[in-house]
Enzyme design. Structure first.
Site, PDB file in Angstrom:
ATOM      1  N   GLU A  98      10.214 -11.680  21.937  1.00 15.05           N
ATOM      2  CA  GLU A  98      10.462 -10.300  22.401  1.00 15.05           C
ATOM      3  C   GLU A  98       9.165  -9.498  22.336  1.00 15.05           C
ATOM      4  OE1 GLU A  98      13.437 -10.030  19.517  1.00 15.05           O
ATOM      5  OE2 GLU A  98      12.170  -9.471  17.792  1.00 15.05           O
ATOM      6  N   CYS A 111       4.277  -3.681  20.756  1.00 17.23           N
ATOM      7  CA  CYS A 111       4.232  -4.709  19.715  1.00 17.23           C
ATOM      8  C   CYS A 111       4.485  -5.907  20.480  1.00 17.23           C
ATOM      9  CB  CYS A 111       5.389  -4.249  18.908  1.00 17.23           C
ATOM     10  SG  CYS A 111       5.757  -5.280  17.207  1.00 17.23           S
ATOM     11  N   CYS A 118       8.532 -18.328  13.524  1.00 11.41           N
ATOM     12  CA  CYS A 118       7.273 -18.318  12.200  1.00 11.41           C
ATOM     13  C   CYS A 118       7.528 -19.372  11.244  1.00 11.41           C
ATOM     14  CB  CYS A 118       7.554 -16.979  11.731  1.00 11.41           C
ATOM     15  SG  CYS A 118       5.995 -16.604  10.487  1.00 11.41           S
ATOM     16  N   CYS A 122       9.137 -15.232   4.956  1.00  9.63           N
ATOM     17  CA  CYS A 122       9.180 -14.288   3.983  1.00  9.63           C
ATOM     18  C   CYS A 122      10.913 -13.984   3.995  1.00  9.63           C
ATOM     19  CB  CYS A 122       8.413 -12.955   4.428  1.00  9.63           C
ATOM     20  SG  CYS A 122       6.723 -13.433   4.756  1.00  9.63           S
ATOM     21  N   CYS A 125      12.526 -11.054   5.891  1.00 11.19           N
ATOM     22  CA  CYS A 125      12.333 -11.115   7.589  1.00 11.19           C
ATOM     23  C   CYS A 125      12.952 -12.016   7.967  1.00 11.19           C
ATOM     24  CB  CYS A 125      10.649 -11.282   7.681  1.00 11.19           C
ATOM     25  SG  CYS A 125      10.290 -11.435   9.704  1.00 11.19           S
ATOM     26  N   GLU A 174       2.742 -15.418  13.105  1.00 13.36           N
ATOM     27  CA  GLU A 174       1.664 -15.161  12.274  1.00 13.36           C
ATOM     28  C   GLU A 174       0.514 -15.186  13.164  1.00 13.36           C
ATOM     29  OE1 GLU A 174       0.758 -13.682   9.219  1.00 13.36           O
ATOM     30  OE2 GLU A 174      -0.937 -14.313  10.257  1.00 13.36           O
ATOM     31  N   SER A 227       0.591  -7.407   5.571  1.00 11.76           N
ATOM     32  CA  SER A 227       1.749  -7.181   5.061  1.00 11.76           C
ATOM     33  C   SER A 227       1.852  -7.493   3.369  1.00 11.76           C
ATOM     34  CB  SER A 227       2.708  -8.276   5.595  1.00 11.76           C
ATOM     35  OG  SER A 227       3.008  -7.929   6.913  1.00 11.76           O
ATOM     36  N   HIS A 229       3.793  -5.687   0.719  1.00 13.96           N
ATOM     37  CA  HIS A 229       5.258  -5.658   0.238  1.00 13.96           C
ATOM     38  C   HIS A 229       5.397  -5.968  -1.299  1.00 13.96           C
ATOM     39  CE1 HIS A 229       6.079  -5.575   4.320  1.00 13.96           C
ATOM     40  NE2 HIS A 229       5.555  -6.850   4.779  1.00 13.96           N
ATOM     41  N   ASN A 306      15.034  -3.073   7.118  1.00 15.69           N
ATOM     42  CA  ASN A 306      15.680  -2.947   8.193  1.00 15.69           C
ATOM     43  C   ASN A 306      16.804  -4.294   7.836  1.00 15.69           C
ATOM     44  OD1 ASN A 306      17.043  -3.110  10.690  1.00 15.69           O
ATOM     45  ND2 ASN A 306      15.016  -2.541  11.639  1.00 15.69           N
ATOM     46  N   CYS A 349      11.767  -6.184  14.711  1.00 20.93           N
ATOM     47  CA  CYS A 349      11.436  -7.517  14.805  1.00 20.93           C
ATOM     48  C   CYS A 349      12.284  -8.787  14.669  1.00 20.93           C
ATOM     49  CB  CYS A 349      10.202  -7.733  13.957  1.00 20.93           C
ATOM     50  SG  CYS A 349       9.677  -9.116  12.816  1.00 20.93           S
TER      51      CYS A 349
HETATM   52  N1  SAH Z   1       3.739 -12.003  10.588  1.00 19.52           N
HETATM   53  C1  SAH Z   1       2.734 -10.795  10.563  1.00 19.52           C
HETATM   54  C2  SAH Z   1       3.189  -9.739  11.728  1.00 19.52           C
HETATM   55  C3  SAH Z   1       4.732  -9.767  12.107  1.00 19.52           C
HETATM   56  S1  SAH Z   1       5.779  -8.961  11.118  1.00 19.52           S
HETATM   57  C4  SAH Z   1       3.143 -10.108   9.384  1.00 19.52           C
HETATM   58  O1  SAH Z   1       3.872 -10.443   8.377  1.00 19.52           O
HETATM   59  O2  SAH Z   1       2.126  -9.206   9.074  1.00 19.52           O
HETATM   60  C5  SAH Z   1       5.541  -7.071  11.221  1.00 19.52           C
HETATM   61  C6  SAH Z   1       5.620  -6.347  10.153  1.00 19.52           C
HETATM   62  O3  SAH Z   1       7.238  -6.160   9.835  1.00 19.52           O
HETATM   63  C7  SAH Z   1       5.466  -7.013   8.740  1.00 19.52           C
HETATM   64  O4  SAH Z   1       4.722  -6.172   7.976  1.00 19.52           O
HETATM   65  C8  SAH Z   1       6.771  -7.558   8.317  1.00 19.52           C
HETATM   66  O5  SAH Z   1       6.655  -7.745   6.812  1.00 19.52           O
HETATM   67  C9  SAH Z   1       7.633  -6.406   8.316  1.00 19.52           C
HETATM   68  N2  SAH Z   1       9.143  -6.922   8.368  1.00 19.52           N
HETATM   69  C10 SAH Z   1       9.689  -7.921   8.816  1.00 19.52           C
HETATM   70  N3  SAH Z   1      10.808  -7.912   8.579  1.00 19.52           N
HETATM   71  C11 SAH Z   1      11.353  -6.718   8.083  1.00 19.52           C
HETATM   72  C12 SAH Z   1      12.361  -5.935   7.810  1.00 19.52           C
HETATM   73  N4  SAH Z   1      13.671  -6.624   8.058  1.00 19.52           N
HETATM   74  N5  SAH Z   1      12.382  -4.753   7.618  1.00 19.52           N
HETATM   75  C13 SAH Z   1      11.184  -4.024   7.348  1.00 19.52           C
HETATM   76  N6  SAH Z   1      10.203  -4.608   7.782  1.00 19.52           N
HETATM   77  C14 SAH Z   1      10.099  -6.017   7.908  1.00 19.52           C
HETATM   78 FE1  SF4 Z   2       6.604 -14.595   9.479  1.00 22.02          FE
HETATM   79 FE2  SF4 Z   2       5.548 -12.268   9.435  1.00 22.02          FE
HETATM   80 FE3  SF4 Z   2       8.147 -12.394   9.146  1.00 22.02          FE
HETATM   81 FE4  SF4 Z   2       6.493 -13.286   7.211  1.00 22.02          FE
HETATM   82  S1  SF4 Z   2       7.130 -11.198   7.817  1.00 22.02           S
HETATM   83  S2  SF4 Z   2       8.339 -14.446   8.217  1.00 22.02           S
HETATM   84  S3  SF4 Z   2       4.744 -13.925   8.395  1.00 22.02           S
HETATM   85  S4  SF4 Z   2       6.796 -12.869  10.970  1.00 22.02           S
END
Ligand code: SAH
Ligand code: SF4
Length: 370
Positions: A98, A111, A118, A122, A125, A174, A227, A229, A306, A349
């Site tokens: 997407e 984006c 991935c 995490c 996510c 990633e 990221s 967190h 989210n 995402c």
């Molecule tokens: N893999 C990379 C880039 C993609 S994620 C990374 O982890 O940085 C893009 C951003 O959205 C990251 O900061 C991720 O941690 C965050 N993210 C993922 N799922 C989320 C959710 N459910 N709510 C809020 N942020 C989220």
């Molecule tokens: Fe992968 Fe980024 Fe999601 Fe972590 S936050 S699972 S690195 S897409």
């Protein structure tokens, strides 16, 4: 037996040159023809070889027998009430990724995804629950930009006032685990005779693949988002298993020395607000302390979590997010709250893909019931 047609769309100069050489274009013409084709593909955005009018008519007709210019099939295309656009794209092998376009007053950000799924897991996510299927090629990453430009009808590549002005690698995957293809895609995005995006307006987001961060800065020069967190190793390792491999100290040292970081280029830290996990005011103070300890010129993006079906987490209450943000601001670091966009089309995402997977599962069940 007829050969399958080669898709030129999304190929870089070397890929186009190779395709033309394979086709039989004489060696002495390859360089010029490659430049012509690339200019049509990425400056004018054409989808038909017949439109490449500085290539002789006969040659164009011959080339049309061997090449196509095809975008990935758009499985779903949605426009939110707030103008956010989201596409689910089907790649040549049937895998889906997407891309999301977010218009704002002063910019428009696309984006892009860098992988299908991935390998990292995490916990907050949704992409992390999907198994990695494969890396995207540079061609497939660039095609996401082409699809967005098509949709915005933004061809030829404008110089000023463009709708698509920024790119973030914050979709699925990633990017630093697919660095070679991501780097190639970034070079194509920045090609001044083509897509002509500005380096300062491209941001790569990583979960903290420390050994690749310096290379990323040196070889691409794009902005870095990390990221984060969490501000303590125990919490971060729990929600982001990559922290066990590259803990906070290593990560923050790599941020402090990120190429360009000293020249007022700020690193963005993403921080998803997870109720009761990482959202105390002590956490906010610790965050600022860490930035000062490691002398990082930082901006913190607070992202309201989210939720997705089956997630163990909840989003922090609004008042607490505000207090968290104000605490950080009060201690001298910018910490805006990133408002969710495109909620009505599930633009976060990983969610459109999962919705479509759910739909197909529901369809399967319906079919089974018949
Ligand atoms: N893999 C990379 C880039 C993609 S994620 C990374 O982890 O940085 C893009 C951003 O959205 C990251 O900061 C991720 O941690 C965050 N993210 C993922 N799922 C989320 C959710 N459910 N709510 C809020 N942020 C989220
Ligand atoms: Fe992968 Fe980024 Fe999601 Fe972590 S936050 S699972 S690195 S897409």
């Amino acid at each position: 037996m007829t050969q399958p047609l080669v898709n030129l769309s999304g190929l870089d100069h070397a890929g186009i040159a190779q395709a033309l050489a394979d086709y039989g274009i004489p060696e002495r013409q390859i360089k010029m023809r490659t430049q012509q084709v690339a200019h049509w593909l990425y400056y004018y955005g054409v989808t038909d070889i017949a439109e490449m009018t500085n290539i002789g008519k006969e040659l164009r007709a011959e080339m049309a027998e061997a090449f196509v210019i095809e975008r990935p099939e758009i499985t779903t295309s949605q426009i939110s009430e707030d103008g956010t656009r989201k596409w689910l794209l089907r790649l040549a092998d049937g895998q889906q990724v997407e891309a999301v376009f977010i218009p704002e007053d002063d910019r428009g950000t696309l984006c892009v995804s860098s992988q299908v799924g991935c390998t990292l897991t995490c916990k907050f996510c949704h992409t992390g629950t999907q198994r990695l299927v494969r890396n995207l090629t540079a061609q497939e990453i660039v095609q996401q930009v082409l699809v967005c430009r098509d949709s915005l009808e933004e061809w030829p590549s404008p110089i000023d006032g463009r709708l698509l002005s920024n790119i973030v690698f914050m979709g699925m995957g990633e990017p630093l685990y697919n660095f070679d293809e991501v780097k190639l895609a970034i070079e194509m995005m920045m090609d001044q005779s083509g897509l002509n995006m500005s380096r300062r307006r491209i941001t790569l987001s990583t979960s903290g693949v420390v050994p690749m961060m310096t290379r990323c800065g040196e070889e691409t020069g794009v902005n870095l988002a990390v990221s984060l967190h969490a501000v303590r190793d125990d919490v971060r390792s729990e929600i982001m298993p990559i922290n066990k491999k590259y803990p906070l100290d290593e990560l923050l040292r790599a941020c402090a020395t990120y190429p360009g970081a000293a020249n007022s280029r700020r690193i963005t830290f993403e921080y998803a607000m997870l109720k009761g996990i990482n959202d105390s005011i002590d956490d906010a103070r610790e965050l600022v302390r860490l930035m000062k300890q490691y002398r990082i010129h930082a901006k913190i993006n607070l992202i309201p979590f989210n939720p997705w079906p089956g997630t163990p987490y909840e989003c922090t209450d609004w008042d607490q997010i505000k207090e968290f943000s104000e605490t950080i601001f009060g201690l001298g670091i910018s910490a805006p709250i990133r408002m969710p966009r495109g909620r009505d089309i599930m633009a976060a995402c990983g969610q459109l893909k999962s919705a479509s997977e759910k739909k197909s599962k529901a369809e399967l069940l319906r079919e089974a019931a018949i």
